[in-house]
Design a protein around this motif. Structure first.
Motif, PDB file in Angstrom:
ATOM      1  N   LEU A 126       2.518  11.624  -7.943  1.00  0.00           N
ATOM      2  CA  LEU A 126       3.306  11.879  -8.998  1.00  0.00           C
ATOM      3  C   LEU A 126       2.344  11.850 -10.237  1.00  0.00           C
ATOM      4  O   LEU A 126       2.815  12.639 -10.971  1.00  0.00           O
ATOM      5  CB  LEU A 126       4.182  10.737  -8.923  1.00  0.00           C
ATOM      6  CG  LEU A 126       5.131  10.355  -7.762  1.00  0.00           C
ATOM      7  CD1 LEU A 126       5.835   8.861  -7.969  1.00  0.00           C
ATOM      8  CD2 LEU A 126       6.200  11.635  -7.588  1.00  0.00           C
ATOM      9  N   VAL A 127       1.496  11.175 -10.420  1.00  0.00           N
ATOM     10  CA  VAL A 127       0.482  11.058 -11.576  1.00  0.00           C
ATOM     11  C   VAL A 127      -0.022  12.670 -11.679  1.00  0.00           C
ATOM     12  O   VAL A 127       0.114  13.151 -12.513  1.00  0.00           O
ATOM     13  CB  VAL A 127      -0.543  10.191 -11.223  1.00  0.00           C
ATOM     14  CG1 VAL A 127      -1.396  10.551 -12.396  1.00  0.00           C
ATOM     15  CG2 VAL A 127       0.146   8.989 -11.934  1.00  0.00           C
ATOM     16  N   HIS A 128      -0.625  13.137 -10.391  1.00  0.00           N
ATOM     17  CA  HIS A 128      -1.404  14.394 -10.375  1.00  0.00           C
ATOM     18  C   HIS A 128      -0.261  15.373 -10.952  1.00  0.00           C
ATOM     19  O   HIS A 128      -0.716  16.499 -11.761  1.00  0.00           O
ATOM     20  CB  HIS A 128      -1.893  14.614  -9.078  1.00  0.00           C
ATOM     21  CG  HIS A 128      -3.304  13.661  -8.987  1.00  0.00           C
ATOM     22  ND1 HIS A 128      -4.368  14.667  -9.018  1.00  0.00           N
ATOM     23  CD2 HIS A 128      -3.569  12.475  -8.803  1.00  0.00           C
ATOM     24  CE1 HIS A 128      -5.355  13.652  -9.019  1.00  0.00           C
ATOM     25  NE2 HIS A 128      -4.975  12.547  -8.854  1.00  0.00           N
ATOM     26  N   ALA A 134       7.248  10.813 -17.248  1.00  0.00           N
ATOM     27  CA  ALA A 134       6.077  11.882 -17.782  1.00  0.00           C
ATOM     28  C   ALA A 134       6.525  13.273 -16.848  1.00  0.00           C
ATOM     29  O   ALA A 134       6.406  14.268 -17.645  1.00  0.00           O
ATOM     30  CB  ALA A 134       4.725  11.292 -17.240  1.00  0.00           C
ATOM     31  N   ALA A 135       7.147  13.046 -15.493  1.00  0.00           N
ATOM     32  CA  ALA A 135       7.773  14.198 -14.900  1.00  0.00           C
ATOM     33  C   ALA A 135       8.742  14.647 -15.631  1.00  0.00           C
ATOM     34  O   ALA A 135       8.852  16.212 -15.879  1.00  0.00           O
ATOM     35  CB  ALA A 135       8.071  13.886 -13.434  1.00  0.00           C
ATOM     36  N   TYR A 136       9.762  14.249 -16.163  1.00  0.00           N
ATOM     37  CA  TYR A 136      10.719  14.649 -16.980  1.00  0.00           C
ATOM     38  C   TYR A 136      10.301  15.369 -18.162  1.00  0.00           C
ATOM     39  O   TYR A 136      10.619  16.483 -18.785  1.00  0.00           O
ATOM     40  CB  TYR A 136      11.644  13.580 -17.366  1.00  0.00           C
ATOM     41  CG  TYR A 136      12.880  14.228 -18.198  1.00  0.00           C
ATOM     42  CD1 TYR A 136      13.955  14.771 -17.476  1.00  0.00           C
ATOM     43  CD2 TYR A 136      12.867  13.799 -19.424  1.00  0.00           C
ATOM     44  CE1 TYR A 136      15.143  15.028 -18.286  1.00  0.00           C
ATOM     45  CE2 TYR A 136      14.122  14.071 -20.211  1.00  0.00           C
ATOM     46  CZ  TYR A 136      15.084  14.720 -19.776  1.00  0.00           C
ATOM     47  OH  TYR A 136      16.266  15.252 -20.331  1.00  0.00           O
ATOM     48  N   ALA A 153      -5.937  11.716 -14.541  1.00  0.00           N
ATOM     49  CA  ALA A 153      -6.162  11.876 -13.107  1.00  0.00           C
ATOM     50  C   ALA A 153      -6.865  11.054 -12.346  1.00  0.00           C
ATOM     51  O   ALA A 153      -6.843  10.298 -11.566  1.00  0.00           O
ATOM     52  CB  ALA A 153      -5.849  13.286 -12.337  1.00  0.00           C
ATOM     53  N   GLY A 154      -8.201  11.273 -13.194  1.00  0.00           N
ATOM     54  CA  GLY A 154      -9.327  10.379 -12.681  1.00  0.00           C
ATOM     55  C   GLY A 154      -9.341   9.171 -12.720  1.00  0.00           C
ATOM     56  O   GLY A 154      -9.721   8.319 -12.061  1.00  0.00           O
ATOM     57  N   TYR A 155      -8.994   8.745 -13.959  1.00  0.00           N
ATOM     58  CA  TYR A 155      -8.829   7.268 -14.180  1.00  0.00           C
ATOM     59  C   TYR A 155      -7.828   6.569 -13.298  1.00  0.00           C
ATOM     60  O   TYR A 155      -8.045   5.744 -12.746  1.00  0.00           O
ATOM     61  CB  TYR A 155      -8.428   7.009 -15.585  1.00  0.00           C
ATOM     62  CG  TYR A 155      -8.293   5.693 -16.175  1.00  0.00           C
ATOM     63  CD1 TYR A 155      -9.034   4.742 -15.843  1.00  0.00           C
ATOM     64  CD2 TYR A 155      -7.091   5.203 -16.897  1.00  0.00           C
ATOM     65  CE1 TYR A 155      -8.939   3.334 -16.062  1.00  0.00           C
ATOM     66  CE2 TYR A 155      -6.628   4.112 -17.389  1.00  0.00           C
ATOM     67  CZ  TYR A 155      -7.586   2.907 -16.729  1.00  0.00           C
ATOM     68  OH  TYR A 155      -7.633   1.588 -17.468  1.00  0.00           O
ATOM     69  N   HIS A 156      -6.434   7.220 -13.111  1.00  0.00           N
ATOM     70  CA  HIS A 156      -5.628   6.931 -12.193  1.00  0.00           C
ATOM     71  C   HIS A 156      -6.304   6.626 -10.814  1.00  0.00           C
ATOM     72  O   HIS A 156      -6.128   5.733 -10.095  1.00  0.00           O
ATOM     73  CB  HIS A 156      -4.436   7.695 -12.338  1.00  0.00           C
ATOM     74  CG  HIS A 156      -3.337   7.006 -11.303  1.00  0.00           C
ATOM     75  ND1 HIS A 156      -2.431   5.899 -11.796  1.00  0.00           N
ATOM     76  CD2 HIS A 156      -2.890   7.140 -10.163  1.00  0.00           C
ATOM     77  CE1 HIS A 156      -1.860   5.371 -10.853  1.00  0.00           C
ATOM     78  NE2 HIS A 156      -2.110   6.250  -9.854  1.00  0.00           N
ATOM     79  N   VAL A 179       0.935  -1.128  -0.009  1.00  0.00           N
ATOM     80  CA  VAL A 179      -0.166  -0.048   0.087  1.00  0.00           C
ATOM     81  C   VAL A 179       1.017   1.068   0.029  1.00  0.00           C
ATOM     82  O   VAL A 179       0.722   1.985  -0.761  1.00  0.00           O
ATOM     83  CB  VAL A 179      -0.996  -0.050   1.259  1.00  0.00           C
ATOM     84  CG1 VAL A 179      -1.760   1.315   1.577  1.00  0.00           C
ATOM     85  CG2 VAL A 179      -2.111  -1.158   0.952  1.00  0.00           C
ATOM     86  N   GLU A 180       1.847   1.223   0.616  1.00  0.00           N
ATOM     87  CA  GLU A 180       2.834   2.197   0.674  1.00  0.00           C
ATOM     88  C   GLU A 180       3.418   2.572  -0.798  1.00  0.00           C
ATOM     89  O   GLU A 180       3.680   3.845  -1.139  1.00  0.00           O
ATOM     90  CB  GLU A 180       3.920   2.249   1.896  1.00  0.00           C
ATOM     91  CG  GLU A 180       5.222   3.248   1.949  1.00  0.00           C
ATOM     92  CD  GLU A 180       4.474   4.592   2.202  1.00  0.00           C
ATOM     93  OE1 GLU A 180       5.345   5.595   1.770  1.00  0.00           O
ATOM     94  OE2 GLU A 180       3.700   4.638   2.900  1.00  0.00           O
ATOM     95  N   LEU A 181       3.969   1.320  -1.359  1.00  0.00           N
ATOM     96  CA  LEU A 181       4.608   1.475  -2.330  1.00  0.00           C
ATOM     97  C   LEU A 181       3.747   2.013  -3.548  1.00  0.00           C
ATOM     98  O   LEU A 181       4.065   3.103  -4.314  1.00  0.00           O
ATOM     99  CB  LEU A 181       4.963   0.267  -2.752  1.00  0.00           C
ATOM    100  CG  LEU A 181       5.696   0.044  -4.294  1.00  0.00           C
ATOM    101  CD1 LEU A 181       7.132   0.815  -4.448  1.00  0.00           C
ATOM    102  CD2 LEU A 181       6.129  -1.321  -4.480  1.00  0.00           C
ATOM    103  N   PHE A 182       2.710   1.374  -3.757  1.00  0.00           N
ATOM    104  CA  PHE A 182       1.503   1.898  -4.773  1.00  0.00           C
ATOM    105  C   PHE A 182       1.024   3.359  -4.527  1.00  0.00           C
ATOM    106  O   PHE A 182       0.436   4.011  -5.136  1.00  0.00           O
ATOM    107  CB  PHE A 182       0.339   0.745  -4.823  1.00  0.00           C
ATOM    108  CG  PHE A 182       1.101  -0.355  -6.076  1.00  0.00           C
ATOM    109  CD1 PHE A 182       0.678  -0.117  -7.290  1.00  0.00           C
ATOM    110  CD2 PHE A 182       1.588  -1.448  -5.330  1.00  0.00           C
ATOM    111  CE1 PHE A 182       1.139  -1.263  -8.209  1.00  0.00           C
ATOM    112  CE2 PHE A 182       2.013  -2.331  -6.130  1.00  0.00           C
ATOM    113  CZ  PHE A 182       1.887  -2.181  -7.703  1.00  0.00           C
ATOM    114  N   GLY A 183       0.883   3.519  -3.143  1.00  0.00           N
ATOM    115  CA  GLY A 183       0.242   4.903  -2.701  1.00  0.00           C
ATOM    116  C   GLY A 183       1.089   5.988  -3.056  1.00  0.00           C
ATOM    117  O   GLY A 183       0.604   7.369  -2.807  1.00  0.00           O
ATOM    118  N   ARG A 184       2.234   5.717  -3.323  1.00  0.00           N
ATOM    119  CA  ARG A 184       3.090   6.832  -3.925  1.00  0.00           C
ATOM    120  C   ARG A 184       2.850   7.356  -5.317  1.00  0.00           C
ATOM    121  O   ARG A 184       3.071   8.565  -5.968  1.00  0.00           O
ATOM    122  CB  ARG A 184       4.502   6.632  -3.913  1.00  0.00           C
ATOM    123  CG  ARG A 184       5.191   6.321  -2.500  1.00  0.00           C
ATOM    124  CD  ARG A 184       6.450   5.800  -2.356  1.00  0.00           C
ATOM    125  NE  ARG A 184       6.619   5.461  -1.088  1.00  0.00           N
ATOM    126  CZ  ARG A 184       7.621   5.945  -0.368  1.00  0.00           C
ATOM    127  NH1 ARG A 184       8.636   6.885  -1.003  1.00  0.00           N
ATOM    128  NH2 ARG A 184       7.770   5.962   0.930  1.00  0.00           N
TER     129      ARG A 184
END
Length: 166
Positions: free
Chosen positions: A17-19, A158-160, A104-107, A8-13
């Motif tokens: 980042l997506v937003h 995506a961030a880059y 963001a909504g789909y994610h 949960v911690e791993l995927f919770g990050r």
């Protein structure tokens, strides 16, 4: 930390980042490629979310949010559960168009289902075979590691890319 808490911690990050990768970008910026044939922010975020949705829905035995909730329609795509980006040509990449809100909504919808699935997993659950088409067969633990790795790589890209185009 229990295995479910770790996952949960791993995927919770990912959601933050997506937003951060898509916020305040219009559809044109999200679809802008740094070079001909390169991935776009829209495609990268769509793809990482499709992989999480596809692979974890399969492992959990639940329908994909992409089809079930009609996200494919918002992205102007067909209801193909195998349309997740693997094997996409440059033209396929360019065809993925979306708003920041839809990405963001789909994610967020996929993430909520992912957290529900991960919550309560035990170490023994990670040994369950989820894909026998590989040699050796893929366990849930290996699949989760693969999905997390893919998602983190693509959200970083995506961030880059956001930094390059803004």
């Amino acid at each position: 930390m229990d295995v479910d808490g770790y996952l949960v911690e791993l995927f919770g990050r990912l959601p933050g980042l997506v937003h951060a990768a898509v916020e305040d970008l219009d559809e044109a910026k999200l679809a802008e490629a740094p070079a001909d044939g390169a991935n776009t922010i829209a495609w990268l975020v769509w793809h990482l979310t499709r992989i999480e949705d596809h692979h974890l829905s399969e492992a959990a035995g639940t329908p994909q949010r992409y089809i079930e909730d009609g996200w494919h329609e918002r992205f102007g795509r067909g209801a193909d559960p195998q349309d997740h980006g693997y094997g996409h040509s440059p033209a396929d990449v360019a065809s993925v168009r979306a708003t920041a809100d839809d990405l963001a909504g789909y994610h967020d919808a996929v993430h909520a289902r992912t957290i529900d699935f991960l919550s309560g997993l035990t170490p023994g659950d990670l040994d369950r075979i989820v894909d026998e088409s590989w040699d050796p067969p893929v366990t849930l633990g290996v699949r989760l590691a693969s999905v997390a790795s893919d998602c983190l790589q693509h959200v970083g890209q995506a961030a880059y890319l956001r930094g390059l185009i803004t």
